[in-house]
Design a protein around this motif. Structure first.
Motif, PDB file in Angstrom:
ATOM      1  N   ALA A 146       0.829  -1.210   0.000  1.00 14.06           N
ATOM      2  CA  ALA A 146       0.000   0.000   0.000  1.00 14.06           C
ATOM      3  C   ALA A 146       0.862   1.257   0.000  1.00 14.06           C
ATOM      4  CB  ALA A 146      -0.927  -0.009   1.213  1.00 14.06           C
ATOM      5  N   LEU A 147       1.938   1.250   0.784  1.00 15.50           N
ATOM      6  CA  LEU A 147       2.818   2.419   0.828  1.00 15.50           C
ATOM      7  C   LEU A 147       3.547   2.627  -0.498  1.00 15.50           C
ATOM      8  CD1 LEU A 147       4.327   2.053   4.410  1.00 15.50           C
ATOM      9  CD2 LEU A 147       2.610   3.698   3.633  1.00 15.50           C
ATOM     10  N   VAL A 148       3.975   1.554  -1.132  1.00 11.62           N
ATOM     11  CA  VAL A 148       4.669   1.670  -2.410  1.00 11.62           C
ATOM     12  C   VAL A 148       3.727   2.200  -3.484  1.00 11.62           C
ATOM     13  CG1 VAL A 148       5.753   0.328  -4.269  1.00 11.62           C
ATOM     14  CG2 VAL A 148       6.428  -0.055  -1.902  1.00 11.62           C
ATOM     15  N   VAL A 149       2.506   1.697  -3.521  1.00 15.15           N
ATOM     16  CA  VAL A 149       1.529   2.165  -4.515  1.00 15.15           C
ATOM     17  C   VAL A 149       1.182   3.632  -4.271  1.00 15.15           C
ATOM     18  CG1 VAL A 149      -0.857   1.899  -5.304  1.00 15.15           C
ATOM     19  CG2 VAL A 149       0.602  -0.102  -5.009  1.00 15.15           C
ATOM     20  N   ALA A 150       0.973   4.000  -3.020  1.00 13.85           N
ATOM     21  CA  ALA A 150       0.673   5.405  -2.709  1.00 13.85           C
ATOM     22  C   ALA A 150       1.848   6.306  -3.068  1.00 13.85           C
ATOM     23  CB  ALA A 150       0.333   5.550  -1.228  1.00 13.85           C
ATOM     24  N   GLY A 151       3.053   5.851  -2.783  1.00 11.70           N
ATOM     25  CA  GLY A 151       4.237   6.639  -3.144  1.00 11.70           C
ATOM     26  C   GLY A 151       4.408   6.777  -4.640  1.00 11.70           C
ATOM     27  N   ALA A 152       4.134   5.709  -5.376  1.00 12.61           N
ATOM     28  CA  ALA A 152       4.245   5.763  -6.833  1.00 12.61           C
ATOM     29  C   ALA A 152       3.205   6.712  -7.420  1.00 12.61           C
ATOM     30  CB  ALA A 152       4.075   4.368  -7.418  1.00 12.61           C
ATOM     31  N   PHE A 153       1.985   6.630  -6.924  1.00 14.00           N
ATOM     32  CA  PHE A 153       0.933   7.524  -7.400  1.00 14.00           C
ATOM     33  C   PHE A 153       1.278   8.978  -7.103  1.00 14.00           C
ATOM     34  CE2 PHE A 153      -3.172   9.719  -6.853  1.00 14.00           C
ATOM     35  CZ  PHE A 153      -3.686   9.523  -8.122  1.00 14.00           C
ATOM     36  N   THR A 154       1.746   9.235  -5.899  1.00 14.62           N
ATOM     37  CA  THR A 154       2.124  10.591  -5.509  1.00 14.62           C
ATOM     38  C   THR A 154       3.286  11.107  -6.343  1.00 14.62           C
ATOM     39  OG1 THR A 154       1.399  10.143  -3.258  1.00 14.62           O
ATOM     40  CG2 THR A 154       2.858  12.023  -3.565  1.00 14.62           C
ATOM     41  N   ALA A 155       4.289  10.277  -6.557  1.00 12.53           N
ATOM     42  CA  ALA A 155       5.442  10.690  -7.372  1.00 12.53           C
ATOM     43  C   ALA A 155       5.016  10.996  -8.798  1.00 12.53           C
ATOM     44  CB  ALA A 155       6.509   9.601  -7.361  1.00 12.53           C
ATOM     45  N   GLY A 156       4.154  10.162  -9.352  1.00 16.39           N
ATOM     46  CA  GLY A 156       3.678  10.410 -10.715  1.00 16.39           C
ATOM     47  C   GLY A 156       2.921  11.716 -10.840  1.00 16.39           C
ATOM     48  N   VAL A 157       2.039  11.982  -9.898  1.00 15.58           N
ATOM     49  CA  VAL A 157       1.263  13.229  -9.930  1.00 15.58           C
ATOM     50  C   VAL A 157       2.172  14.438  -9.762  1.00 15.58           C
ATOM     51  CG1 VAL A 157      -0.472  14.575  -8.666  1.00 15.58           C
ATOM     52  CG2 VAL A 157      -0.899  12.176  -9.198  1.00 15.58           C
ATOM     53  N   LEU A 158       3.105  14.362  -8.815  1.00 18.11           N
ATOM     54  CA  LEU A 158       4.009  15.496  -8.588  1.00 18.11           C
ATOM     55  C   LEU A 158       4.893  15.766  -9.802  1.00 18.11           C
ATOM     56  CD1 LEU A 158       5.085  14.942  -4.881  1.00 18.11           C
ATOM     57  CD2 LEU A 158       3.578  16.720  -5.788  1.00 18.11           C
ATOM     58  N   VAL A 159       5.410  14.719 -10.404  1.00 22.37           N
ATOM     59  CA  VAL A 159       6.258  14.913 -11.585  1.00 22.37           C
ATOM     60  C   VAL A 159       5.443  15.492 -12.733  1.00 22.37           C
ATOM     61  CG1 VAL A 159       7.564  13.676 -13.366  1.00 22.37           C
ATOM     62  CG2 VAL A 159       7.986  13.197 -10.966  1.00 22.37           C
ATOM     63  N   TYR A 160       4.224  14.998 -12.919  1.00 21.24           N
ATOM     64  CA  TYR A 160       3.380  15.513 -13.995  1.00 21.24           C
ATOM     65  C   TYR A 160       3.082  16.998 -13.789  1.00 21.24           C
ATOM     66  CZ  TYR A 160      -0.363  15.777 -17.436  1.00 21.24           C
ATOM     67  OH  TYR A 160      -1.131  16.119 -18.513  1.00 21.24           O
ATOM     68  N   GLN A 161       2.793  17.380 -12.550  1.00 21.77           N
ATOM     69  CA  GLN A 161       2.495  18.784 -12.262  1.00 21.77           C
ATOM     70  C   GLN A 161       3.737  19.661 -12.370  1.00 21.77           C
ATOM     71  OE1 GLN A 161       0.659  18.738  -8.422  1.00 21.77           O
ATOM     72  NE2 GLN A 161      -1.358  18.183  -9.223  1.00 21.77           N
ATOM     73  N   ARG A 162       4.871  19.166 -11.914  1.00 21.64           N
ATOM     74  CA  ARG A 162       6.101  19.972 -11.922  1.00 21.64           C
ATOM     75  C   ARG A 162       6.649  20.183 -13.329  1.00 21.64           C
ATOM     76  NH1 ARG A 162       6.920  22.133  -6.761  1.00 21.64           N
ATOM     77  NH2 ARG A 162       6.157  20.582  -5.312  1.00 21.64           N
ATOM     78  N   THR A 163       6.301  19.293 -14.254  1.00 24.34           N
ATOM     79  CA  THR A 163       6.803  19.444 -15.622  1.00 24.34           C
ATOM     80  C   THR A 163       5.850  20.266 -16.495  1.00 24.34           C
ATOM     81  OG1 THR A 163       5.839  17.306 -16.231  1.00 24.34           O
ATOM     82  CG2 THR A 163       8.167  17.329 -15.593  1.00 24.34           C
ATOM     83  N   ALA A 164       4.817  20.834 -15.897  1.00 31.01           N
ATOM     84  CA  ALA A 164       3.901  21.686 -16.658  1.00 31.01           C
ATOM     85  C   ALA A 164       4.648  22.921 -17.148  1.00 31.01           C
ATOM     86  CB  ALA A 164       2.723  22.099 -15.788  1.00 31.01           C
ATOM     87  N   PRO A 165       4.375  23.328 -18.377  1.00 33.17           N
ATOM     88  CA  PRO A 165       5.082  24.494 -18.905  1.00 33.17           C
ATOM     89  C   PRO A 165       4.653  25.781 -18.204  1.00 33.17           C
ATOM     90  CG  PRO A 165       3.385  23.785 -20.432  1.00 33.17           C
ATOM     91  CD  PRO A 165       3.432  22.767 -19.331  1.00 33.17           C
ATOM     92  N   PRO A 166       5.601  26.648 -17.927  1.00 35.40           N
ATOM     93  CA  PRO A 166       5.233  27.948 -17.339  1.00 35.40           C
ATOM     94  C   PRO A 166       4.492  28.800 -18.373  1.00 35.40           C
ATOM     95  CG  PRO A 166       7.594  27.839 -17.757  1.00 35.40           C
ATOM     96  CD  PRO A 166       7.030  26.503 -18.086  1.00 35.40           C
TER      97      PRO A 166
ATOM     98  N   ALA B 201       4.700  10.431 -19.989  1.00 36.95           N
ATOM     99  CA  ALA B 201       5.741   9.402 -20.039  1.00 36.95           C
ATOM    100  C   ALA B 201       6.751   9.592 -18.905  1.00 36.95           C
ATOM    101  CB  ALA B 201       6.442   9.437 -21.390  1.00 36.95           C
ATOM    102  N   VAL B 202       7.138  10.817 -18.633  1.00 36.88           N
ATOM    103  CA  VAL B 202       8.071  11.091 -17.537  1.00 36.88           C
ATOM    104  C   VAL B 202       7.429  10.734 -16.193  1.00 36.88           C
ATOM    105  CG1 VAL B 202       9.317  12.931 -16.329  1.00 36.88           C
ATOM    106  CG2 VAL B 202       9.337  12.845 -18.822  1.00 36.88           C
ATOM    107  N   ALA B 203       6.162  11.071 -16.019  1.00 38.29           N
ATOM    108  CA  ALA B 203       5.457  10.757 -14.771  1.00 38.29           C
ATOM    109  C   ALA B 203       5.329   9.246 -14.577  1.00 38.29           C
ATOM    110  CB  ALA B 203       4.085  11.415 -14.761  1.00 38.29           C
ATOM    111  N   LEU B 204       5.020   8.513 -15.646  1.00 39.97           N
ATOM    112  CA  LEU B 204       4.927   7.059 -15.547  1.00 39.97           C
ATOM    113  C   LEU B 204       6.291   6.446 -15.240  1.00 39.97           C
ATOM    114  CD1 LEU B 204       2.443   6.205 -18.434  1.00 39.97           C
ATOM    115  CD2 LEU B 204       2.042   6.063 -15.971  1.00 39.97           C
ATOM    116  N   GLY B 205       7.334   7.010 -15.803  1.00 42.64           N
ATOM    117  CA  GLY B 205       8.685   6.535 -15.485  1.00 42.64           C
ATOM    118  C   GLY B 205       9.035   6.753 -14.027  1.00 42.64           C
ATOM    119  N   ALA B 206       8.642   7.887 -13.494  1.00 43.89           N
ATOM    120  CA  ALA B 206       8.895   8.160 -12.069  1.00 43.89           C
ATOM    121  C   ALA B 206       8.116   7.192 -11.186  1.00 43.89           C
ATOM    122  CB  ALA B 206       8.518   9.601 -11.738  1.00 43.89           C
ATOM    123  N   ALA B 207       6.861   6.928 -11.548  1.00 44.71           N
ATOM    124  CA  ALA B 207       6.048   5.993 -10.769  1.00 44.71           C
ATOM    125  C   ALA B 207       6.634   4.582 -10.840  1.00 44.71           C
ATOM    126  CB  ALA B 207       4.608   6.005 -11.272  1.00 44.71           C
ATOM    127  N   ALA B 208       7.076   4.174 -12.019  1.00 43.90           N
ATOM    128  CA  ALA B 208       7.682   2.844 -12.168  1.00 43.90           C
ATOM    129  C   ALA B 208       8.965   2.736 -11.354  1.00 43.90           C
ATOM    130  CB  ALA B 208       7.953   2.560 -13.638  1.00 43.90           C
TER     131      ALA B 208
END
Length: 83
Positions: free
Chosen positions: A8-28, A42-49
């Motif tokens: 459960a912790l690994v899945v929650a961490g992967a989901f959180t990492a994916g969301v954060l990476v997706y949001q942080r890579t948004a263009p200004p 693709a970058v967010a999925l790589g981070a989650a994996a």
């Protein structure tokens, strides 16, 4: 596969990492070049994996190594006792 706290912790961490990476890579605003939505995904999925691989190794990899070492030591003891 059993569902336990580590899973459960690994899945929650992967989901959180994916969301954060997706949001942080948004263009200004007003950026001339930026990652497309597909590239960001693709970058967010790589981070989650990556989180899943590292978490899976840390969660059960050490236990697997310990079990393998115990099995090898038991085999040595048994083969020595039969002589």
């Amino acid at each position: 596969m059993t569902f336990d706290l580590i899973t459960a912790l690994v899945v929650a961490g992967a989901f959180t990492a994916g969301v954060l990476v997706y949001q942080r890579t948004a263009p200004p605003a007003g950026a001339a070049t930026a990652l497309s939505r597909g590239e960001r995904l693709a970058v967010a999925l790589g981070a989650a994996a990556t989180v899943i691989v590292i978490g899976g190794y840390l969660g059960s990899g050490f236990r697997g190594i310990e079990h393998a070492a115990d099995a090898q030591s038991e085999g040595v003891v048994k083969s020595g006792a039969g002589r």
